[in-house]
Design a protein around this motif. Structure first.
Motif: not given
Length: 391
Positions: A27, A263, A267, A343, A346-349, A351-352, A355
């Motif tokens: 990160e 996840f 979730r 995700f 979140r999968g488009y961030m 930091e993930n 992604e």
């Protein structure tokens, strides 16, 4: 599982532990153009050497580890679990070089590279010669005791990190005019300059600039092997790198399966876990199954290469490495896409991890020969040799 010996498992565990060290810095690298603080980067590079995870493909007599293909796969697979090219410190210098290096090349570049004191890059691809390197326009002309090199190379990966470069060119003089030869030159040789450094999809510290070679003069001692051997080095490099690309895809997919499974298990959608939704279960099941198939393919191919060192059929090996790269790179793309979907937002961030892999794995279907080129190679060998020779 997979019939690994105690030594294999110990090596795998050592590589996995180091990969986990690298993962902790992902990160930060993503937020800083792929770069780590210099002291951290140097520490990790030294740690890779200390753990015996560098130069795994090089013979012991030049300071390498002399590992089998399967053992090299075990190391690079763990490196594949890491994003942002942080695992590129698990170096694999040119495997074809020790057999052909002259004394000057051996002492000036080869041994220091194996020891981790120097770093190379390849200037081969051109604007109109990508996967098909037989159509190069770069030239090399003999002039007395020197060669004069001219050409513009694209996607010179790691140029900013390297201190010397391999240059592939078509000879214009002598009895081998029209054939390709390979040369080595320090980056500070007069006439070598960066034209521009494009931005790429991934966020890594290794750049891929366009580099011009303008009347670059190098001594004849900088010719690799003989004037007519250039393409043989490229083919060997392609075979090896295609296998290693397939290998690193295994590591990436393992990481993605672990991350999206964890996840989905925690979730909640109302009272239900995401992992209990059948459409999500299908994505997880398909991903795990494809990983099993791909890993079985790569491990089996590595063992086959280890067992044929004395009588390797290069054309068969070339086709099999193409099959491994084709299947594993396309499989990894599918799994990365599923992981982003699991995700959700979140999968488009950035930091993930999903992604980052979604962006980074896309190039595996392009470099060292696009998927379409791999299919042509495979089909050509099927037609010439038949199914039984290939699988």
């Amino acid at each position: 599982m997979y019939g690994l010996t105690p030594d294999d498992l110990a090596l795998q565990a050592r590589a996995r532990g180091f990969a986990d060290e690298l993962i902790a810095h992902e990160e930060y690298a993503e937020a800083h153009e792929g770069e780590l603080p210099p002291d951290v980067a140097h520490r990790l590079e030294a740690r890779a050497v200390e753990l015996g995870l560098t130069a795994t493909n090089m013979p012991v007599d030049v300071g390498g580890r002399g590992l089998s293909h399967l053992q090299q796969v075990l190391v690079q697979e763990q490196g594949g679990r890491v994003t942002n090219a942080l695992a590129w410190c698990l170096t694999t210098p040119p495997g074809w070089w020790p057999a052909v290096a002259n004394d000057h090349q051996r002492e000036t570049w080869l041994i220091p590279t194996v020891e981790g004191r120097r770093e190379e890059c390849y200037a081969i691809t051109e604007e109109h010669a990508g996967s098909d390197v037989s159509d190069l326009q770069a030239t090399a002309a003999r002039d007395g005791d020197d060669y004069v090199l001219n050409g513009v190379k694209w996607h010179v990966t790691s140029y900013n990190k390297a201190d010397y470069v391999f240059f592939q060119a078509v000879l214009t003089t002598g009895e081998h005019a029209g054939e390709q030869a390979l040369f080595v030159a320090d980056k500070d040789t007069p006439g070598i300059r960066v034209v521009r450094t494009p931005a790429y999809t991934h966020t890594i510290a290794h750049h891929h600039p366009i580099v011009a070679f303008e009347d670059v003069r190098v001594p004849a001692t900088h010719l690799i092997g003989s004037e007519d051997a250039g393409m043989s080095f490229v083919y060997e490099w392609f075979r090896y790198e295609r296998l290693m690309i397939a290998t690193r895809c295994l590591g990436a997919v393992e990481r993605l399966v672990d991350e999206m499974s964890a996840f989905a298990a925690q979730r909640r959608i109302g009272l239900d876990r995401l992992a209990d939704k059948q459409l999500v279960q299908a994505m997880l099941a398909d991903s795990l199954t494809e990983l099993f198939a791909a890993r079985s393919m790569v491990y089996g191919l590595a063992r086959s290469l280890d067992g044929q060192s004395g009588g390797l059929d290069l054309k068969v090996a070339h086709a099999q490495c193409s099959m491994a790269k084709l299947f594993c790179s396309e499989m990894a793309g599918r799994v990365a896409d599923r992981a982003v979907q699991v995700f959700g937002g979140r999968g488009y961030m950035r930091e993930n991890v999903a992604e980052r892999f979604f962006r980074e794995l896309r190039v595996e279907r392009i470099w060292e020969g696009a998927s379409e080129v791999q299919r042509v190679i495979i089909a050509d060998q099927l037609g010439k040799r038949g199914r039984a020779r290939l699988v």
